[in-house]
Write an enzyme that holds these catalytic residues in place. Structure first.
Site, mmCIF file in Angstrom:
data_model
loop_
_atom_site.group_PDB
_atom_site.id
_atom_site.type_symbol
_atom_site.label_atom_id
_atom_site.label_comp_id
_atom_site.label_asym_id
_atom_site.label_seq_id
_atom_site.Cartn_x
_atom_site.Cartn_y
_atom_site.Cartn_z
ATOM 1 N N ASP A 43 -9.878 -6.966 -3.273
ATOM 2 C CA ASP A 43 -9.323 -5.619 -3.432
ATOM 3 C C ASP A 43 -9.446 -5.198 -4.891
ATOM 4 O O ASP A 43 -8.585 -5.512 -5.714
ATOM 5 C CB ASP A 43 -7.858 -5.598 -2.988
ATOM 6 N N HIS A 64 -7.670 -5.528 0.919
ATOM 7 C CA HIS A 64 -6.482 -4.749 0.600
ATOM 8 C C HIS A 64 -5.253 -5.216 1.386
ATOM 9 O O HIS A 64 -4.197 -5.438 0.793
ATOM 10 C CB HIS A 64 -6.770 -3.266 0.862
ATOM 11 N N SER A 100 0.789 -1.237 0.000
ATOM 12 C CA SER A 100 0.000 0.000 0.000
ATOM 13 C C SER A 100 0.826 1.295 0.000
ATOM 14 O O SER A 100 1.605 1.558 -0.895
ATOM 15 C CB SER A 100 -0.971 -0.035 1.185
#
Length: 297
Positions: free
Chosen positions: A245, A272, A188
């Site tokens: 995701d 995610h 991320s």
């Protein structure tokens, strides 16, 4: 209703009762272990389902098999150490790490970053650090400045990770480890620090790039891996996303799979932060990918 139909319904009813008795009998043997067993079966079913859907069998193989029990058992005995290293302008970076009991030249290095809602503590809690050490890797997870226990802030750049690695080399517990050329795990938000480094490696004329490999878990900033740049990226790249995701996960795969030889793994029933949602599957993927790296080098 015909006798034939009634007979079929009766047989179906008997079968259902029998299945129920088998389930009750199974639980009765050891009810304390029934839930973990069924959880493991569910995970294996999810993996099998995803393997059957995969068009890239090499990537699918990364989810197959299990980490040897000797490795997971050894990981339980490896301690985690922690502390701070200082960067220029008074920035203090918190780290947690584990070191394998191997000669210096045999130790490989994995550096783990994190997303905006997480920190190095997540890698500690998941058991990733001692697991990597049990596999023969020096493993260090850091809190990116501005997150977790780190103090100060740094602008995203390709220089951040190398500066942290240089500072870590002075840590007492790490002096007997070779910290050059890490495998970087980047979920991320951390992509704003790792992706520029991947690009810098691609654009350097050096025969020995900084990164040994790159493991992307739905990172940001992947749009800079353009179709014209991607062919110059030589770093072995694993792209991971959770099946649920559909935002950063999907975008990062679309951008990063342009890299020649990159491999995509979709972790089933994960969002995610796929490594947190499905740590057993993620660790299996990590194990298989790193094992493949060792065989190819």
């Amino acid at each position: 209703m015909s006798r034939q139909l009634l007979g079929k319904l009766a047989l179906a009813g008997i079968a259902l009762v029998a299945l129920g008795l088998v389930f009750i009998s199974f639980q009765g043997k050891d009810s304390s272990k029934s839930m973990p067993v069924f959880s493991a079966l569910k995970a294996k079913e999810a993996i099998s389902h995803e393997l059957s859907r995969s068009e890239d069998m090499q990537a699918a193989d990364l989810m197959a098999g299990e980490i040897p029990s000797s490795v997971t058992s050894h990981a339980k005995d490896i301690p985690v150490f922690s502390g701070f290293v200082e960067l220029p302008e008074g920035v203090q970076v918190f780290y947690q790490g584990c070191v394998p009991n191997l000669p210096r030249e045999e130790k490989k290095f994995v550096l783990l970053l994190h997303g905006a809602a997480f920190s190095s503590q997540n890698w500690h809690d998941l058991g990733t650090l001692p697991l990597l050490a049990a596999l023969g890797y020096t493993a260090v997870a850091i809190d990116i400045p501005g997150y977790g226990k780190s103090k100060g802030s740094v602008d995203p750049s390709a220089e951040f990770v190398p500066s942290v690695v240089k500072a870590l080399s002075a840590v007492a517990q790490l002096k007997q480890s070779s910290l050059s050329h890490p495998v970087v795990v980047s979920p991320s938000m951390s992509g704003q620090y790792s992706i520029p480094l991947l690009v810098a490696d691609a654009q350097t004329a050096s025969a020995t790039p900084f990164l040994t490999a790159f493991i992307a878990v739905a990172p940001v900033s992947t749009s800079i891996i353009t179709p014209s740049l991607a062919p110059s990226v030589k770093t072995p790249t694993l792209i991971v996303r959770g099946s649920n995701d559909k935002n950063l996960g999907t975008t990062s795969v679309e951008d990063l799979q342009r890299i020649p030889g990159s491999r995509v793994v979709v972790i089933p029933d994960a969002g995610h932060p796929a490594y947190i949602n499905q740590p057993v599957i993620f660790h299996t993927v990590l194990y298989n990918f790193l094992t493949g790296l060792q065989k190819n080098h």
